[in-house]
Design a protein around this motif. Structure first.
Motif, PDB file in Angstrom:
ATOM      1  N   ASP A  63      -4.298  19.831  -1.656  1.00 35.98           N
ATOM      2  CA  ASP A  63      -5.123  20.754  -2.432  1.00 35.98           C
ATOM      3  C   ASP A  63      -6.380  20.050  -2.959  1.00 35.98           C
ATOM      4  OD1 ASP A  63      -5.165  23.432  -3.882  1.00 35.98           O
ATOM      5  OD2 ASP A  63      -5.502  22.007  -5.499  1.00 35.98           O
ATOM      6  N   PRO A  64      -7.581  20.605  -2.686  1.00 33.90           N
ATOM      7  CA  PRO A  64      -8.815  19.935  -3.115  1.00 33.90           C
ATOM      8  C   PRO A  64      -8.894  19.701  -4.629  1.00 33.90           C
ATOM      9  CG  PRO A  64      -9.314  21.688  -1.566  1.00 33.90           C
ATOM     10  CD  PRO A  64      -7.865  21.807  -1.898  1.00 33.90           C
ATOM     11  N   THR A  65      -8.416  20.673  -5.401  1.00 31.96           N
ATOM     12  CA  THR A  65      -8.448  20.507  -6.859  1.00 31.96           C
ATOM     13  C   THR A  65      -7.524  19.379  -7.288  1.00 31.96           C
ATOM     14  OG1 THR A  65      -8.558  22.895  -6.851  1.00 31.96           O
ATOM     15  CG2 THR A  65      -8.419  21.829  -8.981  1.00 31.96           C
ATOM     16  N   ALA A  66      -6.356  19.324  -6.671  1.00 29.96           N
ATOM     17  CA  ALA A  66      -5.405  18.267  -6.990  1.00 29.96           C
ATOM     18  C   ALA A  66      -5.978  16.913  -6.588  1.00 29.96           C
ATOM     19  CB  ALA A  66      -4.077  18.526  -6.282  1.00 29.96           C
ATOM     20  N   ALA A  67      -6.731  16.890  -5.488  1.00 27.35           N
ATOM     21  CA  ALA A  67      -7.342  15.645  -5.033  1.00 27.35           C
ATOM     22  C   ALA A  67      -8.323  15.131  -6.085  1.00 27.35           C
ATOM     23  CB  ALA A  67      -8.072  15.878  -3.703  1.00 27.35           C
ATOM     24  N   TYR A  68      -9.109  16.052  -6.622  1.00 25.16           N
ATOM     25  CA  TYR A  68     -10.067  15.699  -7.666  1.00 25.16           C
ATOM     26  C   TYR A  68      -9.331  15.145  -8.891  1.00 25.16           C
ATOM     27  CZ  TYR A  68     -13.420  16.455 -11.447  1.00 25.16           C
ATOM     28  OH  TYR A  68     -14.212  16.287 -12.533  1.00 25.16           O
ATOM     29  N   ALA A  69      -8.280  15.847  -9.290  1.00 25.61           N
ATOM     30  CA  ALA A  69      -7.544  15.446 -10.486  1.00 25.61           C
ATOM     31  C   ALA A  69      -6.893  14.078 -10.299  1.00 25.61           C
ATOM     32  CB  ALA A  69      -6.495  16.497 -10.825  1.00 25.61           C
ATOM     33  N   ALA A  70      -6.329  13.854  -9.109  1.00 32.72           N
ATOM     34  CA  ALA A  70      -5.622  12.590  -8.874  1.00 32.72           C
ATOM     35  C   ALA A  70      -6.584  11.406  -8.949  1.00 32.72           C
ATOM     36  CB  ALA A  70      -4.933  12.624  -7.515  1.00 32.72           C
ATOM     37  N   LEU A  71      -7.807  11.598  -8.446  1.00 30.86           N
ATOM     38  CA  LEU A  71      -8.790  10.514  -8.523  1.00 30.86           C
ATOM     39  C   LEU A  71      -9.260  10.316  -9.957  1.00 30.86           C
ATOM     40  CD1 LEU A  71     -10.997  11.096  -5.370  1.00 30.86           C
ATOM     41  CD2 LEU A  71      -9.902   8.942  -5.974  1.00 30.86           C
ATOM     42  N   VAL A  86       2.355  27.363  -4.901  1.00 30.09           N
ATOM     43  CA  VAL A  86       1.016  27.069  -5.419  1.00 30.09           C
ATOM     44  C   VAL A  86       1.090  25.908  -6.411  1.00 30.09           C
ATOM     45  CG1 VAL A  86      -0.920  28.000  -6.691  1.00 30.09           C
ATOM     46  CG2 VAL A  86       0.266  29.426  -5.059  1.00 30.09           C
ATOM     47  N   ILE A  87       2.064  25.982  -7.305  1.00 31.34           N
ATOM     48  CA  ILE A  87       2.190  24.913  -8.309  1.00 31.34           C
ATOM     49  C   ILE A  87       2.525  23.587  -7.617  1.00 31.34           C
ATOM     50  CG2 ILE A  87       3.637  24.145 -10.237  1.00 31.34           C
ATOM     51  CD1 ILE A  87       1.534  26.205 -10.989  1.00 31.34           C
ATOM     52  N   GLU A  88       3.364  23.642  -6.590  1.00 35.02           N
ATOM     53  CA  GLU A  88       3.687  22.403  -5.870  1.00 35.02           C
ATOM     54  C   GLU A  88       2.459  21.832  -5.183  1.00 35.02           C
ATOM     55  OE1 GLU A  88       7.026  23.104  -3.322  1.00 35.02           O
ATOM     56  OE2 GLU A  88       8.342  23.536  -5.023  1.00 35.02           O
ATOM     57  N   GLN A  89       1.547  22.700  -4.736  1.00 34.77           N
ATOM     58  CA  GLN A  89       0.296  22.206  -4.133  1.00 34.77           C
ATOM     59  C   GLN A  89      -0.571  21.559  -5.207  1.00 34.77           C
ATOM     60  OE1 GLN A  89      -0.606  22.009  -1.057  1.00 34.77           O
ATOM     61  NE2 GLN A  89       0.718  23.387   0.047  1.00 34.77           N
ATOM     62  N   VAL A  90      -0.686  22.242  -6.336  1.00 32.66           N
ATOM     63  CA  VAL A  90      -1.569  21.732  -7.393  1.00 32.66           C
ATOM     64  C   VAL A  90      -1.075  20.374  -7.896  1.00 32.66           C
ATOM     65  CG1 VAL A  90      -2.453  22.159  -9.708  1.00 32.66           C
ATOM     66  CG2 VAL A  90      -2.361  24.018  -8.069  1.00 32.66           C
ATOM     67  N   VAL A 133       0.864  -1.179   0.000  1.00 26.56           N
ATOM     68  CA  VAL A 133       0.000   0.000   0.000  1.00 26.56           C
ATOM     69  C   VAL A 133       0.899   1.225   0.000  1.00 26.56           C
ATOM     70  CG1 VAL A 133      -1.714   1.326   1.303  1.00 26.56           C
ATOM     71  CG2 VAL A 133      -1.824  -1.171   1.319  1.00 26.56           C
ATOM     72  N   THR A 134       0.537   2.218  -0.800  1.00 29.45           N
ATOM     73  CA  THR A 134       1.273   3.478  -0.784  1.00 29.45           C
ATOM     74  C   THR A 134       0.323   4.584  -0.363  1.00 29.45           C
ATOM     75  OG1 THR A 134       2.697   2.708  -2.554  1.00 29.45           O
ATOM     76  CG2 THR A 134       2.668   5.060  -2.152  1.00 29.45           C
ATOM     77  N   PHE A 135       0.720   5.338   0.647  1.00 26.24           N
ATOM     78  CA  PHE A 135      -0.060   6.492   1.078  1.00 26.24           C
ATOM     79  C   PHE A 135       0.528   7.727   0.413  1.00 26.24           C
ATOM     80  CE2 PHE A 135      -0.546   3.439   4.513  1.00 26.24           C
ATOM     81  CZ  PHE A 135      -1.904   3.504   4.771  1.00 26.24           C
ATOM     82  N   ARG A 136      -0.326   8.511  -0.260  1.00 24.52           N
ATOM     83  CA  ARG A 136       0.142   9.756  -0.886  1.00 24.52           C
ATOM     84  C   ARG A 136      -0.544  10.938  -0.206  1.00 24.52           C
ATOM     85  NH1 ARG A 136       3.022   8.566  -5.144  1.00 24.52           N
ATOM     86  NH2 ARG A 136       2.799   6.468  -5.968  1.00 24.52           N
ATOM     87  N   PHE A 137       0.098  12.077  -0.250  1.00 22.32           N
ATOM     88  CA  PHE A 137      -0.416  13.236   0.481  1.00 22.32           C
ATOM     89  C   PHE A 137      -0.775  14.346  -0.484  1.00 22.32           C
ATOM     90  CE2 PHE A 137       2.929  10.963   2.705  1.00 22.32           C
ATOM     91  CZ  PHE A 137       2.092  10.224   3.507  1.00 22.32           C
ATOM     92  N   ILE A 138      -2.072  14.606  -0.596  1.00 23.00           N
ATOM     93  CA  ILE A 138      -2.554  15.599  -1.548  1.00 23.00           C
ATOM     94  C   ILE A 138      -3.437  16.567  -0.775  1.00 23.00           C
ATOM     95  CG2 ILE A 138      -3.819  15.954  -3.680  1.00 23.00           C
ATOM     96  CD1 ILE A 138      -3.150  13.040  -4.410  1.00 23.00           C
TER      97      ILE A 138
END
Lengths: 491, 315
Positions: free
Chosen positions: A218-226, B256-260, A211-216
């Motif tokens: 930013d809410p937008t980044a969370a959406y994109a990653a999924l 900001v970019i690192e967060q995104v 299992v790998t735990f990743r840390f995201i």
């Protein structure tokens, strides 16, 4: 050029193959916050428990997803008739990940370390009643308490009470060594933590190989990653506004679970004007809970009328005591001597329930004449100014510790509620081990604080987990902060 | 030249000392106790006191400042309160992401801006120039995080060419590492390229009006030859200044970019450290960033001297 293309094709085919293979035995889990370190006995950060609880470290007892407490490293236990002596019988053949055996000496070491004078355990209170830990034989350990403690087995299930080994605890912050079904692999700070199946696990082995735990964060980044399927599970998905989009997408499943987080509008009971019960009652009636749940949490969350988790069998619904009634609220304010309302300060820590909820509550309070000036504070600042310095009028926070109604018995706690009757009740509760009597006392306790309008009780925080369709075995609820992967599998 | 150097070095050292004092004071004044933050709401006062002792936070402020500065002079940046790892190691890990990202972004910036700026200047007032200027207007106006989200939407979610974010580490191979950095680098570079294009263009246009260009034309060089042989080189001085500033920005300003893109870079490290009041990390990392900005400026000053002989001999 042709050769290069062929190689690239071969390469991508190989990547696809490993990708497909990995999918059955590996899961990428995303979470919002990165743990500061991996020692659950040395910090309060929930992210630590999210990664290590049950996966890497285990305690004498443990929580299940429904909040029940079941045997962990202790197979069974005997409690003396006076409720003071607990004799734990440990499972045999349990080893730490470094190969050393887990025995009664380790239990004694762990408990003694947590309650020692120089202990830096964030929940030292869990161990406060322990007066002695004695090793009877390698698989039996006896714990003596100063007073009967009804919640002792429950306390031992917390992540802060896990069993650690003296050989390895020194480096647990970066290299945790426990007894769990997964072994710590590596941690690239800021990016991910990897754990792998423990082949020598004493119980049912994990289904997943790794299992790998990743840390995201930013809410937008969370959406994109999924959406890009970079991660398979997002535990505590931070953008409730697009949960419906995942619900509609057949690639995903959405689990909305309970937490132990009573989200409250805390009032400074120790200072004007909130030392007046009528004012507190006015505030409570000025709040429209459903509007806050809909507006700030996109409909996720269960209304509460007291400081108790609604999924707990002992919960009683007291929301009627503080129903939304601005007219009554204005009357109460006039009765309390504030016919024109008053000005106060509302401090808000960073989570969105506080920042978004705070805006809505401020607007609702303005309707009855209370002008709450919003001050956004970072966590560290909130802890020092609001929580430690009591320099606030109102604040919003979610109390995520399980079964924490006892905080109302501590007059020095930040909302400064000082009611000797309640304190006596809690003392009685702590010395009661009989379930029916405990249940009755807990119900009385809930009623006292609700009728005293100590705080504005808003809602029980919900936690959305979004996962790829078909993944099974994830925890729905969060009785404690944990992303327990031990029973998780692909279809 | 030597006096010029001495002057530059003195101001470099003074800036560093003043910066260290300002950083330390500001970080100490801001409310928030790292130990209380780490132990959370249920911690007992004696537990917090024990942790403060363990972390050395109970020592007097002046003593901690001196210990911090002397440590840094010896290359010891302290140990993070929360991560319990040496700050130098954390910074080294993060620089392994941030520096390549900044360099890649800078390379993209230059590769776009130089030709575009020269093209626009040499086609002044014509359609090509207007097109370039319009594009740069857009590049400056669009916030880079928004551009980043658009890139993710197209290349990660729709086309699936790259991941939406994260960094596999250089151990996973140069190609995978660069692949993870390419979208963030573009997102960072685009506004910078727009700015640099405009600077390049206007600087070149200034040069084209200078006497020496007229002389060059008079002695028979074509417009194009005069531009390439004389104007471009002279136009580089303001461009270098901007590149120096941009590099510092790219190195530290990628938060900001690192967060995104959830990259484990320096910006994210500072962000996390500030919110958890990991004071020693904030102090040391900000100090390092300031030092790097000051040193980059110093290098730019030296580059001026290399490009402009008057600075070398005149002073």
């Amino acid at each position: 050029m042709k050769l290069l293309t062929t190689m690239m094709l071969a390469g991508s085919a190989a990547m696809l193959a490993t990708g497909a293979l990995a999918q059955n035995t590996h899961i990428d889990v995303a979470m919002q916050l990165e743990p500061p370190n991996l020692d659950p006995t040395g910090g309060a950060a929930q992210a630590i428990d999210s990664v290590v609880y049950s996966n890497i470290f285990e305690g004498l007892t443990r929580f299940m997803s429904d909040g029940s407490v079941v045997p962990g490293l202790a197979e069974r236990w005997d409690i003396s008739d006076d409720g003071l002596v607990y004799t734990f019988h440990l499972r045999s053949g349990v080893t730490f990940h470094d190969g050393t055996s887990m025995d009664a000496e380790d239990v004694k070491f762990s408990l003694d370390r947590a309650r020692a004078e120089d202990s830096t355990n964030a929940q030292k209170g869990l161990f406060a009643n322990i007066t002695d830990v004695t090793v009877i034989d390698p698989l039996t350990v006896q714990v003596t308490l100063s007073v009967p403690t009804g919640s002792f087995l429950f306390n031992m299930a917390w992540g802060d009470a896990v069993i650690v080994a003296p050989e390895s605890i020194g480096t647990a912050a970066t290299n945790p060594v426990g007894t769990g079904a997964f072994v710590f692999q590596d941690w690239v700070q800021g990016d991910h933590i990897s754990i792998a199946r423990n082949p020598g696990y004493w119980g049912t082995p994990a289904v997943l190989e790794s299992v790998t735990f990743r840390f995201i964060s930013d809410p937008t980044a969370a959406y994109a990653a999924l959406m890009a399927e970079d991660v398979d599970v997002f535990a505590g998905y931070p953008a409730p506004e697009n949960v419906p989009q995942f619900e509609a997408d057949p690639r995903f499943q959405v689990l909305i679970g309970n937490t132990e987080g009573e989200t409250i509008l805390a009032m400074n009971n120790g200072a004007e004007p909130f030392n007046n019960r009528l004012v507190r009652k006015a505030v409570a009636h000025a709040i429209d809970r459903q509007a806050i749940i809909d507006g700030a949490m996109y409909g996720m969350g269960t209304p509460i009328g007291t400081h108790f988790a609604p999924h707990n069998p002992d919960y009683i619904d007291l929301t009627g005591l503080s129903n939304y009634d601005p007219e009554l609220s204005r009357q109460l304010l006039a009765e309390a001597g504030y016919p024109d309302g008053f000005d106060t300060v509302m401090t808000l820590p960073p989570p969105s329930y506080a920042r978004r909820g705070g805006e809505i509550i401020a607007a609702q309070l303005r309707e009855v004449g209370i002008n709450a000036e919003i001050q956004n504070q970072e966590w560290a600042q909130w802890l020092e100014v609001t929580f430690g310095g009591h320099d606030y009028g109102l604040t919003i926070v979610s109390h995520t510790e399980p079964m924490d109604i006892g905080i109302y018995a501590n007059p020095g706690y930040y909302f400064q509620y000082d009611n000797p009757d309640f304190q006596k009740l809690m003392a009685t509760l702590n010395q009661t081990t009989e379930p029916a009597a405990r249940s009755d006392l807990l119900k009385q306790a809930q009623t006292i604080i609700a009728e005293d309008y100590v705080n504005g009780y808003l809602f029980e925080l919900a936690i959305p987990t979004i996962a790829r369709a078909g993944i099974e075995g994830l925890w729905l609820n969060q009785p404690t902060a944990a992303i327990d992967m031990t029973a998780v599998s692909w279809p | 030249m030597i006096r010029y150097m001495i002057g530059r070095v003195t101001s470099l050292c003074l800036s560093l000392v003043v910066a260290s004092m300002v950083i330390f004071t500001v970080v100490e004044i801001v409310p928030g106790d790292p130990a209380a933050y780490m132990l959370g709401v249920n911690a007992r006062p004696d537990t917090i006191a024990a942790l403060r002792t363990e972390l050395g936070l109970d020592l007097p402020t002046a003593q901690r400042y001196v210990a911090w500065v002397t440590g840094m002079l010896q290359g010891d940046f302290g140990t993070s309160y929360t991560y319990r790892t040496p700050v130098s190691q954390m910074v080294a890990d993060r620089i392994a992401v941030s520096l390549p990202l900044a360099l890649l972004a800078l390379a993209i910036t230059v590769v776009i801006a130089f030709p575009a700026g020269i093209y626009a200047a040499s086609h002044r007032g014509r359609t090509g120039d207007l097109g370039v200027m319009g594009a740069t207007q857009l590049g400056i106006a669009v916030p880079n995080f928004w551009f980043a989200m658009i890139l993710v939407l197209i290349f990660a979610i729709k086309l699936r060419w790259v991941s939406a974010g994260g960094f596999p580490g250089w151990d996973a191979g140069l190609f995978k590492g660069l692949k993870a950095l390419i979208l963030p680098a573009f997102a960072l570079a685009l506004p910078q390229a727009a700015i640099l294009t405009r600077v390049m263009r206007s600087s070149l246009l200034d040069m084209l009006n200078e006497d020496f260009i007229r002389t060059a034309r008079a002695k028979g060089l074509s417009r194009r030859q005069a531009l390439w042989r004389h104007a471009v080189r002279n136009a580089l001085i303001p461009v270098l200044t901007i590149i120096g500033l941009q590099f510092s920005f790219l190195l530290a300003g990628g938060i900001v970019i690192e967060q995104v893109f959830f990259l484990p870079g320096m910006g994210r490290l500072i962000f996390q450290a500030i919110s958890s009041r990991d004071l020693i990390v904030v102090e040391s990392v900000v100090m390092l960033l300031i030092a790097s900005v000051i040193i980059v400026n110093f290098a730019v000053d030296l580059a001026y001297a290399a490009v402009d002989p008057r600075l070398r001999t005149g002073a």
